[in-house]
Structure formats: C-alpha cells, structure tokens
Scaffold this motif. Structure first.
Motif, short mmCIF file in Angstrom:
data_model
loop_
_atom_site.label_atom_id
_atom_site.label_comp_id
_atom_site.label_asym_id
_atom_site.label_seq_id
_atom_site.Cartn_x
_atom_site.Cartn_y
_atom_site.Cartn_z
N GLY A 348 0.39 -1.22 0.06
CA GLY A 348 -0.31 0.24 -0.01
C GLY A 348 1.16 1.22 0.13
N VAL A 349 0.42 2.20 0.27
CA VAL A 349 0.90 3.92 0.53
C VAL A 349 1.16 3.55 2.02
CG1 VAL A 349 0.64 4.35 -2.03
CG2 VAL A 349 -0.57 4.85 -0.23
N LEU A 350 1.35 5.24 2.53
CA LEU A 350 1.95 5.58 3.77
C LEU A 350 0.15 6.39 3.74
CD1 LEU A 350 5.00 7.29 3.67
CD2 LEU A 350 4.56 5.23 4.03
N GLU A 351 -0.27 6.26 5.31
CA GLU A 351 -1.63 6.99 5.47
C GLU A 351 -1.70 8.62 4.78
OE1 GLU A 351 -4.83 6.86 6.28
OE2 GLU A 351 -4.06 5.02 6.75
N GLU A 352 -0.47 9.79 4.93
CA GLU A 352 -0.27 11.00 4.96
C GLU A 352 -0.15 11.44 2.94
OE1 GLU A 352 3.99 9.67 6.32
OE2 GLU A 352 2.22 9.41 6.96
N GLU A 353 0.29 9.93 2.62
CA GLU A 353 0.41 9.93 0.61
C GLU A 353 -1.10 9.72 0.77
OE1 GLU A 353 4.67 8.99 -0.25
OE2 GLU A 353 3.27 7.38 -0.44
N LEU A 354 -2.35 9.16 1.33
CA LEU A 354 -3.62 9.11 0.39
C LEU A 354 -4.03 10.81 -0.42
CD1 LEU A 354 -4.55 6.12 3.01
CD2 LEU A 354 -3.54 6.23 0.59
N PRO A 355 -4.32 11.46 0.63
CA PRO A 355 -4.93 11.90 -0.41
C PRO A 355 -4.85 12.96 -1.09
CG PRO A 355 -5.12 12.78 2.19
CD PRO A 355 -4.11 11.54 1.84
#
Length: 412
Positions: A348-355
C-alpha cells in the motif's frame, strides 16, 4: 458633411454680428444745433447779465470775457469739444463769447449701446465656437480616440470589447465595419481554439490508450524471458522490453505536455449495461491474476465506456506495478449506485500520501522503487473521469491498496 454645415452657420452668425455693429456705427449722427433755441437763450442770457451784472454758468452754457486771462484757452477747448460759440458786445464796452456746451448724453448712450451690442456679438461668437468645439470633440476627437483604443484592444486579441456607435459619429461606417471584423475574428479565434482543443484531446486520448498495449507487450516479454533459455532469443526479448520502456516514457512525456495545455478532457456518459464492467477486466488479466468475488449486479449504470475502461485499466496497472499480487474485485449494489471495489495485497502507501494520490503529477514514495517510469497522472485521471460521470472514488489501505469506484445507476 455635418461639420461643414455647422461651420457655415457659425461663420454666417459671426459675419452678421459684425455687420450689425458696423451698421450701428455708421448710423450714428450727431444731433444738429438748434439755432433758434440758441438765439432765444442768447438774448435772455445777455439781458440777465445787463440787469444784474452777474455772470452765471450752468450745464448748457458759459460766458467768458476777452479780458479774462484764460479767454483764449477756454475758447480753444470749446472749439476742440465742438461746442457752439457766439460772441457778444455789451453797452459797457465789455465783449466776450458765450460757449454753448454740447449735449454729451447722446454720446454716452451711444457708447453704452455699442458696448451692449459688442458684448452680445462676442457672446454669440463664444457660443458658436463652443458649439463647434463640442461638436468636434464629441463627433470627431472622442470617436477617433475610441477607435484608437478599440484597434489597440483588437491587436491584443481582446475580441469581446465592442465599439460604441454614436449618432454624430462621422466614422459610422468605419465603426460598423470594424465591429463586423471583430465578430468574424472572434468566430475565427473560437474555431481555432476548438480545433486546437480537439487535437490536444485526441493526442491525450491516443497517448493514454497506447499505454495499455505497450504494457501488455512488456508483460508478455517479461513472461517469455522467464521461460526462454536461448541466449540469443533472450537478448532479443530484453531489447523488446527496453524499447517498450522507451516508447512508454515518450508517451508519458507527450501525454504530460498535452494535458498541461488542456482545461479538461471530454467525458460523455450515458446509461450502459453494468456487465461491461466485468468485460473491461478480461483484457487486463494479462498483467496478473484477477479474481471477481461476485457477479456484477445487472442494471443500467451511468458511464462513458471509454473513460471507465481507462479508469479500471489505470487501477489494475498500478496494482500490477507496485504490488504484483493477486487482485480481487467485488461489486455491491446500493439504491442509486454500484460500488466496484478493487484491492491488491501489497504494502500500500503511507497514510499521509493517500489524499495526494489524486493530485496531478504526484507520485507516491513507492514509485521510486518501481522500474516503470510514470507521469503521476493515473489516479488523477481516475478521480477526474469518475466525477465527470457523476460518481466518485475512495482510496484507502486495508491489508493492501483499495480503490472503491462509485458508479451511478441514474443520471444526476
């Protein structure tokens, strides 16, 4: 033509005013001396003097004697002022002259009349010149300035500005011609703009669509390299893979440059059979294993087939690049929409990168580990196309990367 007539009228008024004043001057005549009246007054004055021996002066006459020291001077001034002079000799041997003063009231009156007429004439002339000036300003200079500013704006391709048409404008036909020219230029510019947008949209669409077969070629090449033992064939497969990477990079650059200039990509959504969502996955199985957990609910959904295929392709291809795991797809029918959930089981990706993933040209930190060069437009286009079709997209991580596509069943 109008200004010529106005100038003739003003010139005529000025000439008539001047002739009127000249006529008044030439009409002026000094009043004639009434000799009978003077003769009667003459005898009365002398008789009064002989009786009372008193020299009396008033506004109409004056008595001077030759024995006076200033006799000659007074007599000179009288002749100078055009006064009437009569001489006399008295019984007591006194002699002199009676100066009958000239009536100057008529001269004062004439001067006042002349001043009034002159002021009236200059007033008429001033009004005439003011009228001419205003006409020239409003009818010529102001329209000329407007025309000058108008041509300046046209040269800057500001084709929305209109040139006002005034009633007294001598450039009326020129103004109308300029406005017609502006309208034609505006139409031509609009056609040129629409043609350029159409060309750029075509380039953008072709650039993005070509990526899918290139990715397929690359995927097949990688599979063949694993199976091939012949060194010569293996070298050729590596060359194919390298050229595919080069083409993919060039396409990314072309798509990136074209999308920069485009305000938006065209999306035309219509009611379509929902089962086509499953059909879009068939050609994508070449990338890896795709499992559909359930069947697509049969209904009509609101979508643009081309854009929806691009959406699903982008998501599947990203999962293939960054996770390289099995991909599972699930469908859920709700009141007004179908939710299509696509998930992989990678990191997956880092939480802060999702937006940030749906922003134009943004690439996640995991993209640096991939050997494929991307433009950072995949998830941006997913969100853009879904919103243009009246739906939406949700991205989150849950034991892998998950994308939910909200596809509307009815047009909003």
């Amino acid at each position: 033509m109008k200004i010529k007539k106005l100038a003739i009228i003003i010139l005529s008024v000025i000439i008539l005013s001047l002739l009127w004043i000249v006529y008044s001057i030439f009409q002026f005549k000094e009043p004639e001396t009434n000799l009978n009246d003077i003769n009667e007054k003459y005898h009365l004055v002398l008789e009064k003097y002989e009786k009372k021996n008193i020299v009396s002066d008033n506004k109409t006459y004056r008595i001077i004697f030759k024995s006076d020291e200033d006799y000659e001077k007074e007599l000179y001034n009288a002749y100078k002022n055009s006064d009437f002079v009569t001489e006399f000799d008295l019984k007591n041997n006194k002699s002199g002259s009676i100066i009958w003063r000239k009536n100057k009231n008529y001269i004062v009156k004439f001067k006042k009349d002349l001043i009034k007429k002159s002021l009236f004439m200059w007033g008429v002339i001033s009004v005439a010149f003011l009228t001419l000036f205003l006409y020239i300003w409003k009818g010529i200079l102001s329209p000329y300035k407007e025309l000058e500013n108008y041509t300046s704006e046209i040269s800057k391709l500001n084709l929305d500005i209109r040139l006002p048409i005034h009633k007294l404008n001598p450039f009326g036909k020129v103004t109308e011609s300029f406005d017609i020219m502006r309208e034609e230029l505006k139409k031509s510019k609009r056609r040129e703009y629409e043609a350029n947008v159409a060309k750029k949209e075509l380039v953008a669409e072709l650039s993005h669509d070509v990526k899918t077969p290139i990715s397929t070629i690359k995927a097949v090449t990688e599979v063949l390299q694993i199976q091939e033992d012949n060194p010569k064939k293996l070298e050729k497969l590596k060359t194919i893979e390298k050229k595919a990477d080069t083409i993919n990079e060039l396409i990314n650059n072309l798509f990136h440059a074209t999308l920069e200039e485009l305000e938006e990509l065209d999306v035309e959504a219509n009611l379509t059979d929902s089962r086509k969502l499953s059909h879009f996955l068939d050609e994508l199985r070449i990338f890896g294993e795709i499992e559909e957990e359930n069947s697509v609910p049969e209904c009509l959904v609101y979508m643009d087939e081309l854009r929806m295929e691009q959406v699903i392709t982008n998501i599947i291809y990203n999962s293939y690049k960054y996770a390289n795991t099995v991909i599972k797809v699930k469908y859920e029918e709700k009141d007004s929409e179908i939710v299509m959930t696509i998930r992989d089981f990678g990191e997956g990706v880092l939480e802060e990168e999702l937006p940030l993933l749906t922003q134009k040209y943004y690439r996640g930190s995991n993209a640096k580990e991939s050997k494929d060069v991307g433009a950072g437009l995949g998830m941006y286009l997913v969100k853009y196309f879904m919103e243009k079709q009246g739906g939406g997209v949700e991205i989150f991580c849950d034991n892998g990367f998950v994308v939910e596509l909200h596809i509307m069943k009815n047009k909003i």
